[in-house]
Design an enzyme around this catalytic site. Structure first.
Site, PDB file in Angstrom:
ATOM      1  N   ALA A  81       0.871  -1.167   0.000  1.00 11.30           N
ATOM      2  CA  ALA A  81       0.000   0.000   0.000  1.00 11.30           C
ATOM      3  C   ALA A  81       0.911   1.220   0.000  1.00 11.30           C
ATOM      4  O   ALA A  81       2.056   1.148   0.464  1.00 11.30           O
ATOM      5  CB  ALA A  81      -0.883  -0.017   1.244  1.00 11.30           C
ATOM      6  N   GLY A 126       0.446  -4.733   0.945  1.00 14.13           N
ATOM      7  CA  GLY A 126      -0.711  -4.714   0.048  1.00 14.13           C
ATOM      8  C   GLY A 126      -0.436  -5.386  -1.286  1.00 14.13           C
ATOM      9  O   GLY A 126      -1.366  -5.874  -1.942  1.00 14.13           O
ATOM     10  N   GLU A 129      -0.985  -8.949  -0.610  1.00 12.47           N
ATOM     11  CA  GLU A 129      -2.431  -9.112  -0.395  1.00 12.47           C
ATOM     12  C   GLU A 129      -3.179  -9.117  -1.740  1.00 12.47           C
ATOM     13  O   GLU A 129      -4.146  -9.862  -1.914  1.00 12.47           O
ATOM     14  CB  GLU A 129      -2.947  -8.004   0.519  1.00 12.47           C
ATOM     15  CG  GLU A 129      -2.418  -8.158   1.952  1.00 12.47           C
ATOM     16  CD  GLU A 129      -2.784  -6.993   2.855  1.00 12.47           C
ATOM     17  OE1 GLU A 129      -2.349  -5.864   2.533  1.00 12.47           O
ATOM     18  OE2 GLU A 129      -3.494  -7.188   3.848  1.00 12.47           O
ATOM     19  N   GLU A 149       4.020  -5.235   7.546  1.00  7.77           N
ATOM     20  CA  GLU A 149       3.292  -4.141   8.218  1.00  7.77           C
ATOM     21  C   GLU A 149       3.721  -3.935   9.667  1.00  7.77           C
ATOM     22  O   GLU A 149       3.784  -2.800  10.145  1.00  7.77           O
ATOM     23  CB  GLU A 149       1.773  -4.402   8.148  1.00  7.77           C
ATOM     24  CG  GLU A 149       1.155  -4.122   6.792  1.00  7.77           C
ATOM     25  CD  GLU A 149       1.250  -5.302   5.827  1.00  7.77           C
ATOM     26  OE1 GLU A 149       1.986  -6.273   6.131  1.00  7.77           O
ATOM     27  OE2 GLU A 149       0.592  -5.263   4.783  1.00  7.77           O
TER      28      GLU A 149
HETATM   29  N1  DAK Z   1       4.698   3.109  -0.596  1.00 10.21           N
HETATM   30  C1  DAK Z   1       5.132   4.278  -1.134  1.00 10.21           C
HETATM   31  N2  DAK Z   1       6.293   4.391  -1.769  1.00 10.21           N
HETATM   32  C2  DAK Z   1       7.072   3.320  -1.870  1.00 10.21           C
HETATM   33  C3  DAK Z   1       6.692   2.063  -1.330  1.00 10.21           C
HETATM   34  C4  DAK Z   1       5.443   1.983  -0.654  1.00 10.21           C
HETATM   35  N3  DAK Z   1       4.953   0.833  -0.136  1.00 10.21           N
HETATM   36  N4  DAK Z   1       7.682   1.183  -1.574  1.00 10.21           N
HETATM   37  C5  DAK Z   1       8.629   1.848  -2.252  1.00 10.21           C
HETATM   38  N5  DAK Z   1       8.275   3.138  -2.423  1.00 10.21           N
HETATM   39  C6  DAK Z   1       9.024   4.200  -3.109  1.00 10.21           C
HETATM   40  C7  DAK Z   1      10.191   4.648  -2.259  1.00 10.21           C
HETATM   41  O1  DAK Z   1       9.750   5.587  -1.305  1.00 10.21           O
HETATM   42  C8  DAK Z   1      11.094   5.246  -3.307  1.00 10.21           C
HETATM   43  O2  DAK Z   1      10.576   6.526  -3.654  1.00 10.21           O
HETATM   44  P1  DAK Z   1      11.595   7.797  -3.768  1.00 10.21           P
HETATM   45  O3  DAK Z   1      12.281   7.896  -2.461  1.00 10.21           O
HETATM   46  O4  DAK Z   1      12.521   7.404  -4.904  1.00 10.21           O
HETATM   47  O5  DAK Z   1      10.676   8.943  -4.094  1.00 10.21           O
HETATM   48  C9  DAK Z   1      10.876   4.358  -4.503  1.00 10.21           C
HETATM   49  O6  DAK Z   1       9.635   3.683  -4.266  1.00 10.21           O
HETATM   50  C10 DAK Z   1      11.957   3.323  -4.676  1.00 10.21           C
HETATM   51  O7  DAK Z   1      12.092   2.636  -3.446  1.00 10.21           O
HETATM   52  P2  DAK Z   1      13.502   2.420  -2.708  1.00 10.21           P
HETATM   53  O8  DAK Z   1      14.441   3.526  -3.075  1.00 10.21           O
HETATM   54  O9  DAK Z   1      13.231   2.188  -1.286  1.00 10.21           O
HETATM   55  O10 DAK Z   1      14.000   1.098  -3.432  1.00 10.21           O
HETATM   56  P3  DAK Z   1      14.982  -0.025  -2.839  1.00 10.21           P
HETATM   57  O11 DAK Z   1      15.331  -0.920  -3.977  1.00 10.21           O
HETATM   58  O12 DAK Z   1      16.095   0.589  -2.062  1.00 10.21           O
HETATM   59  O13 DAK Z   1      14.072  -0.842  -1.795  1.00 10.21           O
HETATM   60  C11 DAK Z   1      12.072  -1.952  -1.055  1.00 10.21           C
HETATM   61  C12 DAK Z   1      12.983  -1.585  -2.259  1.00 10.21           C
HETATM   62  C13 DAK Z   1      10.800  -2.632  -1.630  1.00 10.21           C
HETATM   63  C14 DAK Z   1      12.809  -2.973  -0.162  1.00 10.21           C
HETATM   64  C15 DAK Z   1      11.750  -0.692  -0.245  1.00 10.21           C
HETATM   65  O14 DAK Z   1      11.230   0.293  -1.142  1.00 10.21           O
HETATM   66  C16 DAK Z   1      10.721  -0.893   0.796  1.00 10.21           C
HETATM   67  O15 DAK Z   1      10.986  -1.440   1.856  1.00 10.21           O
HETATM   68  N6  DAK Z   1       9.489  -0.408   0.504  1.00 10.21           N
HETATM   69  C17 DAK Z   1       8.398  -0.513   1.469  1.00 10.21           C
HETATM   70  C18 DAK Z   1       7.888  -1.928   1.516  1.00 10.21           C
HETATM   71  C19 DAK Z   1       6.801  -2.075   2.527  1.00 10.21           C
HETATM   72  O16 DAK Z   1       6.981  -1.857   3.730  1.00 10.21           O
HETATM   73  N7  DAK Z   1       5.673  -2.453   2.002  1.00 10.21           N
HETATM   74  C20 DAK Z   1       4.492  -2.653   2.838  1.00 10.21           C
HETATM   75  C21 DAK Z   1       3.806  -1.355   2.889  1.00 10.21           C
HETATM   76  S1  DAK Z   1       2.641  -1.377   4.186  1.00 10.21           S
HETATM   77  C22 DAK Z   1      -4.170  -0.750   6.229  1.00 10.21           C
HETATM   78  C23 DAK Z   1      -4.251  -0.908   4.862  1.00 10.21           C
HETATM   79  C24 DAK Z   1      -3.242  -1.485   4.174  1.00 10.21           C
HETATM   80  C25 DAK Z   1      -2.121  -1.899   4.856  1.00 10.21           C
HETATM   81  C26 DAK Z   1      -2.015  -1.759   6.201  1.00 10.21           C
HETATM   82  C27 DAK Z   1      -3.052  -1.207   6.909  1.00 10.21           C
HETATM   83  N8  DAK Z   1      -5.228  -0.047   6.921  1.00 10.21           N
HETATM   84  C28 DAK Z   1      -5.867   0.932   6.198  1.00 10.21           C
HETATM   85  C29 DAK Z   1      -5.310  -0.179   8.281  1.00 10.21           C
HETATM   86  C30 DAK Z   1      -1.025  -2.352   4.075  1.00 10.21           C
HETATM   87  C31 DAK Z   1       0.168  -1.861   4.395  1.00 10.21           C
HETATM   88  C32 DAK Z   1       1.277  -2.010   3.519  1.00 10.21           C
HETATM   89  O17 DAK Z   1       1.220  -2.504   2.418  1.00 10.21           O
END
Ligand code: DAK
Length: 275
Positions: A81, A126, A129, A149
């Site tokens: 997400a 997400g 998911e 998360e």
């Molecule tokens: N959201 C927004 N931007 C994201 C992103 C994300 N999930 N993942 C990556 N990006 C963006 C980064 O911010 C970066 O943007 P800039 O800084 O260049 O502007 C760009 O994509 C490239 O990412 P990285 O520079 O970080 O790339 P790396 O190769 O170094 O790392 C990575 C790749 C996938 C390991 C890293 O980007 C990362 O850890 N990303 C986050 C992964 C993550 O935590 N995903 C889960 C998100 S939480 C809910 C509803 C839904 C959910 C929960 C609750 N409710 C409403 C209660 C679901 C939650 C999630 O999905």
């Protein structure tokens, strides 16, 4: 809403054009590509709305027999997400956002046509998911998957707690969700989170080949089987078996069932019409 309707000059039919989704149709297989590579295809509200519109549209398009969902670029399927969009949400907004994602993914799961997730890179939060809501998952050997998360102080909000437990069992779901760790495609395959793994350069070919094989079967039978499996998972085995028997009887009224059994007796390939 960013979706607009354009006229297709070839077919003279209205087709939907999306800002963050690409949609291609070849040999009855629609490929939906989530296209926000700068954010690793992270799902914001607009993408979620577009995904729902696209699935609803493809579900009623007679030319579409199956749908593959993948991510743009070679790095990510969907990295989650959109964290930037969620960061400032109030509790009520977060609950609405959770309902939005759950509703979109339920629409995917309920799609009568087979939906295959083609996981070409990171499928986190997400993103995983979304893949779990699809009927099958095929992953690149280099893909990484997880529900991180808890590392952000959150829990999965787009039905990941429910689908992962049903697909891979509660033990796997608890480990993946409580650690927030990322897992390789090989590990995801071992525990049943993905159906198949392919080398990155062969992923689309392998996914298309699998999808074509499904599409070559009786379309009514495939759709009915999908529906009965889903019903059984919702209501439990006894009622699921009852739904199976009813559907088994009903499908005998179809031309496809007659043709399939006749073709077997005549030792030839069946020619299904989906009727
Ligand atoms: N959201 C927004 N931007 C994201 C992103 C994300 N999930 N993942 C990556 N990006 C963006 C980064 O911010 C970066 O943007 P800039 O800084 O260049 O502007 C760009 O994509 C490239 O990412 P990285 O520079 O970080 O790339 P790396 O190769 O170094 O790392 C990575 C790749 C996938 C390991 C890293 O980007 C990362 O850890 N990303 C986050 C992964 C993550 O935590 N995903 C889960 C998100 S939480 C809910 C509803 C839904 C959910 C929960 C609750 N409710 C409403 C209660 C679901 C939650 C999630 O999905």
């Amino acid at each position: 809403m960013t979706t607009e309707t354009q006229q297709d000059p070839v077919n003279d039919e209205a087709e939907l054009v999306y800002e963050h989704l690409e949609c291609d149709l070849e040999d009855g297989i629609a490929t939906l590509t989530v296209n926000r590579p700068k954010a690793l295809n992270a799902l914001n509200s607009e993408v979620l709305d577009e995904l729902r519109d696209a699935i609803v549209e493809l579900a009623i398009d007679d030319e579409v027999m199956a749908i593959m969902i993948t991510g743009a670029g070679d790095k990510a399927f969907v990295a989650g997400a959109d964290i930037s969009e969620m960061a400032d949400m109030t509790a009520f907004e977060a609950r609405d956002h959770s309902h939005l994602g759950q509703d979109v993914f339920a629409t995917i799961e309920a799609c009568p046509k087979p939906v295959i997730a083609v996981i070409n890179g990171y499928a986190l939060g997400g993103g995983l998911e979304l893949a779990l809501a699809c009927h099958l998952r095929i992953a690149s050997s280099s893909a990484m998957m997880g529900l991180p998360e808890v590392s952000l102080g959150l829990i999965p909000g787009f039905a990941g707690t429910q689908r992962l437990a049903r697909i891979a069992g509660p033990g796997v779901a608890r480990e993946w969700i409580m650690t927030g760790d990322s897992f390789s495609a090989a590990e995801a395959h071992r525990v049943g989170v993905v159906n198949r793994v392919a080398e990155p350069e062969q992923l689309m070919e392998a996914a298309t080949e699998l999808t074509k094989r499904i599409v070559s079967r009786g379309p009514l039978a495939v759709q009915t089987a999908l529906e009965v499996i889903r019903t059984g998972l919702d209501v439990g085995q006894a009622q699921g078996e009852s739904a199976e028997a009813d559907s088994f009887g009903l499908i005998f009224t179809s031309d496809d069932a007659r043709e399939g059994m006749l073709a077997f007796k005549e030792k030839r390939k069946p020619s299904f019409t989906g009727r």
